[in-house]
Design an enzyme around this catalytic site. Structure first.
Site, short mmCIF file in Angstrom:
data_model
loop_
_atom_site.label_atom_id
_atom_site.label_comp_id
_atom_site.label_asym_id
_atom_site.label_seq_id
_atom_site.Cartn_x
_atom_site.Cartn_y
_atom_site.Cartn_z
N GLY A 102 49.08 53.02 41.32
CA GLY A 102 48.58 54.36 41.07
C GLY A 102 48.84 54.92 39.68
O GLY A 102 48.77 56.13 39.49
N SER A 103 49.10 54.05 38.69
CA SER A 103 49.35 54.62 37.36
C SER A 103 48.08 55.23 36.76
O SER A 103 48.14 56.21 36.02
CB SER A 103 49.97 53.58 36.42
OG SER A 103 49.03 52.61 36.06
N LEU B 170 40.83 47.45 45.08
CA LEU B 170 40.56 46.02 44.92
C LEU B 170 39.52 45.45 45.89
O LEU B 170 39.19 44.28 45.81
CB LEU B 170 41.87 45.25 45.02
CG LEU B 170 42.93 45.70 43.98
CD1 LEU B 170 44.20 44.87 44.10
CD2 LEU B 170 42.39 45.65 42.56
N LYS B 171 39.01 46.28 46.79
CA LYS B 171 37.99 45.78 47.72
C LYS B 171 36.60 46.22 47.27
O LYS B 171 36.46 47.12 46.45
CB LYS B 171 38.28 46.33 49.11
CG LYS B 171 39.54 45.78 49.74
CD LYS B 171 39.35 45.57 51.22
CE LYS B 171 40.54 44.86 51.82
NZ LYS B 171 41.25 45.71 52.77
N LEU B 172 35.61 45.57 47.88
CA LEU B 172 34.22 45.95 47.58
C LEU B 172 33.92 47.30 48.25
O LEU B 172 34.32 47.53 49.39
CB LEU B 172 33.30 44.87 48.13
CG LEU B 172 31.94 44.68 47.47
CD1 LEU B 172 32.07 44.42 45.98
CD2 LEU B 172 31.19 43.53 48.14
N ASN C 50 34.44 52.46 37.88
CA ASN C 50 35.58 51.55 38.08
C ASN C 50 36.25 51.29 36.74
O ASN C 50 35.58 51.23 35.70
CB ASN C 50 35.10 50.21 38.66
CG ASN C 50 36.25 49.23 38.86
OD1 ASN C 50 37.30 49.59 39.39
ND2 ASN C 50 36.06 47.98 38.46
N HIS D 11 38.44 48.43 34.78
CA HIS D 11 38.77 47.01 34.88
C HIS D 11 39.65 46.63 33.69
O HIS D 11 39.37 47.06 32.56
CB HIS D 11 37.48 46.18 34.89
CG HIS D 11 37.74 44.72 35.10
ND1 HIS D 11 38.02 44.18 36.34
CD2 HIS D 11 37.80 43.69 34.22
CE1 HIS D 11 38.23 42.88 36.21
NE2 HIS D 11 38.09 42.55 34.94
N ASP E 101 32.26 44.25 39.53
CA ASP E 101 32.36 44.30 38.06
C ASP E 101 31.04 44.08 37.32
O ASP E 101 31.03 43.69 36.16
CB ASP E 101 33.38 43.25 37.56
CG ASP E 101 34.76 43.49 38.14
OD1 ASP E 101 35.10 44.64 38.39
OD2 ASP E 101 35.50 42.50 38.35
N GLU F 136 43.93 51.76 29.38
CA GLU F 136 43.26 52.26 30.59
C GLU F 136 43.56 53.73 30.81
O GLU F 136 42.69 54.52 31.19
CB GLU F 136 43.73 51.48 31.83
CG GLU F 136 43.32 50.03 31.85
CD GLU F 136 43.78 49.34 33.13
OE1 GLU F 136 43.69 49.93 34.22
OE2 GLU F 136 44.26 48.19 33.05
C1 GAR Z 1 44.79 48.41 36.76
O1 GAR Z 1 45.17 47.57 35.70
C2 GAR Z 1 43.31 48.29 37.02
O2 GAR Z 1 42.54 48.12 35.87
C3 GAR Z 1 43.26 47.06 37.88
O3 GAR Z 1 44.34 47.21 38.76
C4 GAR Z 1 45.38 47.91 38.07
C5 GAR Z 1 45.81 49.05 38.95
O4 GAR Z 1 46.93 49.68 38.40
N1 GAR Z 1 42.01 46.94 38.56
C6 GAR Z 1 41.42 45.77 38.74
O5 GAR Z 1 41.93 44.71 38.40
C7 GAR Z 1 40.06 45.86 39.42
N2 GAR Z 1 39.36 44.61 39.28
P1 GAR Z 1 47.34 51.12 38.88
O6 GAR Z 1 47.38 51.10 40.41
O7 GAR Z 1 48.71 51.33 38.30
O8 GAR Z 1 46.33 52.10 38.37
#
Ligand code: GAR
Length: 201
Positions: free
Chosen positions: A13-14, A84-86, A101, A103, A144, A173
């Site tokens: 959740g950052s 992470l799911k569709l 989204n 990525h 994606d 991000e």
């Molecule tokens: C992030 O790096 C995000 O870009 C990635 O998961 C991480 C979640 O971090 N998403 C993917 O890889 C989607 N394909 P977070 O929970 O700390 O925000």
């Protein structure tokens, strides 16, 4: 009018935190709902601390569950922040061009099913690429693939590990995603960011 944002999460959740920090009371967008496919996701604790309503999807593939929650909270925009799911097709159809989204790489490279988290950074390092970054894009029925709205590039440095690269990309991000949401709120719908958001740590 304030844009009502639902954030979907699966883990830490950052990025949700970055959004909550950027979207204060006077911002043109507000997080009104956090959705998750995982009851134990740390991101849910964060949402609760910020008094944002939380919805755990018992069956994340069931579009009617999503739609009921989204309608109940009158959501205008959905943001996948480490989800992470569709997203179910019924949700993509109803919210066409209103789902973003984030990525952790420069799409269209290093994306697709199974490409998330550390796997992405391992693949970038294994490829010998000299740069990586973050991408915000529209979500459609395929992982994606949707239209890219904005990217922030970061260098790959000599001696990088997946963890070090991930940390550098994550900082990018945390700037790019709120910028994309604020631009969407200003325009009333997701828009291409006016220029690449360049940032080097
Ligand atoms: C992030 O790096 C995000 O870009 C990635 O998961 C991480 C979640 O971090 N998403 C993917 O890889 C989607 N394909 P977070 O929970 O700390 O925000």
């Amino acid at each position: 009018m304030t844009m009502r944002v639902a954030v979907a999460v699966s883990g830490r959740g950052s990025n949700l935190q970055a959004l909550l920090q950027s979207l204060g009371p006077s911002a043109p967008a507000r997080v009104v709902l956090v959705l998750s496919d995982r009851a134990g996701a740390p991101a849910l604790e964060l949402a609760r601390r910020h008094e944002v309503p939380v919805e755990v999807l018992l069956d994340a593939a069931d579009g009617s569950r999503w739609l009921a929650a989204l309608e109940r909270h009158r959501v205008d925009l959905i943001v996948l922040a480490g989800y992470l799911k569709l997203v179910p097709a019924a949700v993509v159809t109803r919210y066409r061009d209103r789902i973003l989204n984030i990525h952790p790489a420069l799409l269209p490279s290093f994306g697709g099913k199974g490409m998330y988290g550390q796997r992405v950074h391992q693949a970038v390092l294994a490829s010998g690429a000299r740069e990586s970054g973050a991408t915000v894009h529209l979500v459609d029925e395929v992982y994606d693939r949707g239209t890219i709205l904005g990217q922030t590039r970061v260098p790959v440095l000599l001696g990088d590990t997946p963890e070090r690269l991930a940390a550098r990309v994550l900082e990018a991000e945390h700037r790019l995603l709120p910028a994309a949401v604020l631009a969407a709120a200003a325009a009333g719908k997701p828009v291409t960011l006016p220029q690449p958001v360049e940032f080097f740590s």
